[in-house]
Write an enzyme that holds these catalytic residues in place. Structure first.
Site, PDB file in Angstrom:
ATOM      1  N   ASN A 154       0.799  -1.222   0.000  1.00  0.00           N
ATOM      2  CA  ASN A 154       0.000   0.000   0.000  1.00  0.00           C
ATOM      3  C   ASN A 154       0.835   1.278   0.000  1.00  0.00           C
ATOM      4  OD1 ASN A 154       0.404  -1.286   2.679  1.00  0.00           O
ATOM      5  ND2 ASN A 154      -0.279   0.685   3.436  1.00  0.00           N
ATOM      6  N   GLN A 182      -5.254  -3.656  -1.744  1.00  0.00           N
ATOM      7  CA  GLN A 182      -4.976  -2.660  -2.790  1.00  0.00           C
ATOM      8  C   GLN A 182      -5.141  -3.231  -4.202  1.00  0.00           C
ATOM      9  OE1 GLN A 182      -4.423   0.543  -2.222  1.00  0.00           O
ATOM     10  NE2 GLN A 182      -4.108   0.506  -0.001  1.00  0.00           N
ATOM     11  N   SER A 202     -11.106  -5.023   1.085  1.00  0.00           N
ATOM     12  CA  SER A 202     -11.832  -3.942   1.762  1.00  0.00           C
ATOM     13  C   SER A 202     -12.502  -3.061   0.704  1.00  0.00           C
ATOM     14  CB  SER A 202     -10.823  -3.114   2.565  1.00  0.00           C
ATOM     15  OG  SER A 202     -11.471  -2.082   3.243  1.00  0.00           O
ATOM     16  N   ALA A 203     -13.769  -2.686   0.955  1.00  0.00           N
ATOM     17  CA  ALA A 203     -14.531  -1.959  -0.075  1.00  0.00           C
ATOM     18  C   ALA A 203     -14.035  -0.538  -0.319  1.00  0.00           C
ATOM     19  CB  ALA A 203     -16.008  -1.920   0.326  1.00  0.00           C
ATOM     20  N   HIS A 204     -13.545   0.125   0.747  1.00  0.00           N
ATOM     21  CA  HIS A 204     -13.299   1.567   0.576  1.00  0.00           C
ATOM     22  C   HIS A 204     -12.041   1.884  -0.228  1.00  0.00           C
ATOM     23  CE1 HIS A 204     -10.219   2.593   3.809  1.00  0.00           C
ATOM     24  NE2 HIS A 204     -10.574   1.402   4.231  1.00  0.00           N
ATOM     25  N   THR A 240     -25.248  -8.105  13.557  1.00  0.00           N
ATOM     26  CA  THR A 240     -26.162  -7.797  12.452  1.00  0.00           C
ATOM     27  C   THR A 240     -25.366  -7.296  11.253  1.00  0.00           C
ATOM     28  OG1 THR A 240     -27.874  -7.256  14.036  1.00  0.00           O
ATOM     29  CG2 THR A 240     -28.188  -6.422  11.795  1.00  0.00           C
ATOM     30  N   CYS A 330      -2.777   5.435   7.931  1.00  0.00           N
ATOM     31  CA  CYS A 330      -2.835   5.209   9.378  1.00  0.00           C
ATOM     32  C   CYS A 330      -1.621   5.804  10.069  1.00  0.00           C
ATOM     33  CB  CYS A 330      -2.878   3.718   9.678  1.00  0.00           C
ATOM     34  SG  CYS A 330      -3.812   2.799   8.489  1.00  0.00           S
TER      35      CYS A 330
HETATM   36  N1  PLP Z   1      -4.266  -3.749   4.364  1.00  0.00           N
HETATM   37  C1  PLP Z   1      -3.849  -2.806   3.516  1.00  0.00           C
HETATM   38  C2  PLP Z   1      -2.822  -3.150   2.487  1.00  0.00           C
HETATM   39  C3  PLP Z   1      -4.360  -1.516   3.581  1.00  0.00           C
HETATM   40  O1  PLP Z   1      -3.916  -0.579   2.726  1.00  0.00           O
HETATM   41  C4  PLP Z   1      -5.333  -1.217   4.556  1.00  0.00           C
HETATM   42  C5  PLP Z   1      -5.865   0.154   4.705  1.00  0.00           C
HETATM   43  O2  PLP Z   1      -5.116   1.106   4.805  1.00  0.00           O
HETATM   44  C6  PLP Z   1      -5.758  -2.244   5.417  1.00  0.00           C
HETATM   45  C7  PLP Z   1      -5.208  -3.491   5.278  1.00  0.00           C
HETATM   46  C8  PLP Z   1      -6.828  -2.007   6.439  1.00  0.00           C
HETATM   47  O3  PLP Z   1      -8.086  -1.973   5.797  1.00  0.00           O
HETATM   48  P1  PLP Z   1      -9.404  -1.402   6.496  1.00  0.00           P
HETATM   49  O4  PLP Z   1      -9.303   0.076   6.429  1.00  0.00           O
HETATM   50  O5  PLP Z   1     -10.529  -1.958   5.679  1.00  0.00           O
HETATM   51  O6  PLP Z   1      -9.428  -1.938   7.890  1.00  0.00           O
END
Ligand code: PLP
Length: 384
Positions: A154, A182, A202-204, A240, A330
């Site tokens: 990422n 990613q 992950s959707a976002h 839920t 993060c």
């Molecule tokens: N793994 C990777 C490679 C990511 O880039 C991220 C998000 O920054 C995550 C895991 C964590 O995903 P989520 O935000 O859905 O918890």
């Protein structure tokens, strides 16, 4: 782009597709039923969830019984690791020093608690996994082992070859968990031809909503629930279901898949264009991560040489209306340097910025960003 800001931080999160917004709004208005209720509204919600599961399973060439919705990839990654240790007798995990914090921190905690032996495979200066070292590690012990690696990094965009890693794991009867956050929907992934036991997404990160993700668990390695107290997700994840999130996730997957080639070529073109402009203006910059072969085309991580303004670069870009990250989202608020950049030996005096693109970005935005960088740095002063 909203408020005229230029958003080049798509590895942190992405804006929703219009179709996703519409599907979620429609569900909020019309499908609020609890999928566990047996009346009509509940049954409608249940069938929406199952058809979402079907489209995600289809994309991965997996069975619907192998796809579980979670609150996001952090939960999926924790679930894969902790359940493999608890339920599949895994006592040794091989990972890498450039994994996402939700993997590395979890592994370090479990290692300190004596629950698993942790070994890290070597990576080179581009962040490429040393496959010979991985093979040596795999062959060096008879302990029940799982490999946990990012498909696409990422921060720097370097990728593993899923086929090669999966073959190495198969040969040594090792379980394999891949974090595809990613890469999912940006690259085709065919689980019917890969020896992968766990896969997180992950959707976002792909124009879907936040707070929804999935974990693929191979049917032959089924684990027990990570979160208990309810029969949802076929007894695998209590709570839920996030029906609005699930609907948005499936819509985003459908759109990403139907536009996969268009997405790749648009973003690759932008990345190349940005890179060539950057190199023209700033000949001394370095690019972090693999720049040849297959890499995550959405990410361009740039190391700027020492300059009086480079420490405040991210803030200055923000003032100029451009959103970027110093590393993963993060850790971008944290002063210390990224563990990924340290692991691949990016010079300490360079300031690295991750520019990450999506199909919503344009060449015009790239031109503006270059102008702003030129304004901030006055490139001629970089050579003095
Ligand atoms: N793994 C990777 C490679 C990511 O880039 C991220 C998000 O920054 C995550 C895991 C964590 O995903 P989520 O935000 O859905 O918890």
């Amino acid at each position: 782009m909203k408020g005229q800001r230029i958003y080049f931080d798509n590895a942190a999160t992405t804006p929703l597709f219009d179709n996703v917004k519409k599907a979620i709004t429609d569900a909020v208005e019309n499908n609020f039923g609890n999928p566990s209720s047996i009346h009509a509204l509940g049954r409608t919600s249940r069938s929406i969830i199952e058809s979402a599961r079907k489209s995600i399973a289809k994309e991965l060439k997996a069975s619907t019984a192998e796809v579980f919705f979670t609150s996001g990839a952090t939960e999926s990654n924790n679930m894969a690791i902790q359940c493999a240790i608890r339920d599949l007798a895994v006592s040794r995990i091989i990972s890498s020093p450039i994994e996402h914090h939700c993997i590395l921190d979890t592994l370090h905690i479990l290692n300190e608690q004596g629950k698993v032996n942790l070994e890290l495979v070597r990576v080179d200066e581009s962040g490429e996994i040393d496959l010979t070292h991985l093979e040596d590690l795999l062959m060096s012990s008879n302990e029940k082992t799982m490999v946990s690696l990012l498909h696409a990094n990422n921060e720097i965009g370097t990728m593993i070859d899923l086929q090669q890693v999966s073959e190495l794991c198969e040969k040594s009867k090792t379980l394999l968990h891949v974090d595809c956050v990613q890469s999912f929907t940006k690259f085709p992934i065919d689980l019917s031809h890969l020896n992968i036991q766990f896969l997180s997404a992950s959707a976002h990160k792909m124009h879907g909503p936040k707070g929804i993700g999935m974990l693929y668990i191979n049917a032959e390695n089924m684990v027990k629930p990570f979160i208990t107290g309810g029969a949802q997700e076929r007894n695998m994840r209590a709570g839920t279901e996030n029906i609005y999130g699930i609907i948005g996730f499936a819509k985003a997957v459908d759109e990403m898949i139907s536009r996969q080639e268009e997405y790749r070529s648009h973003v690759t073109d932008l990345r190349n264009y940005f890179k060539s402009k950057l190199s023209d203006w700033f000949p001394d910059i370095l690019y972090n991560g693999t720049q040849e072969g297959t890499y995550l085309y959405t990410v361009l991580n740039v190391a700027f040489p020492p300059h009086p303004y480079s420490d405040l670069l991210m803030m200055n870009l923000d003032i100029e209306g451009i959103c970027v990250s110093a590393g993963s989202a993060c850790s971008s608020g944290v002063e210390s340097r990224s563990h990924v950049l340290n692991a691949i030996n990016v010079p300490q005096d360079h300031k690295s910025i991750r520019f990450s693109f999506s199909i919503f970005n344009t060449r015009e935005e790239v031109d503006i960003c270059i102008q702003k960088l030129v304004k901030i740095f006055e490139p001629e002063s970089m050579h003095t």
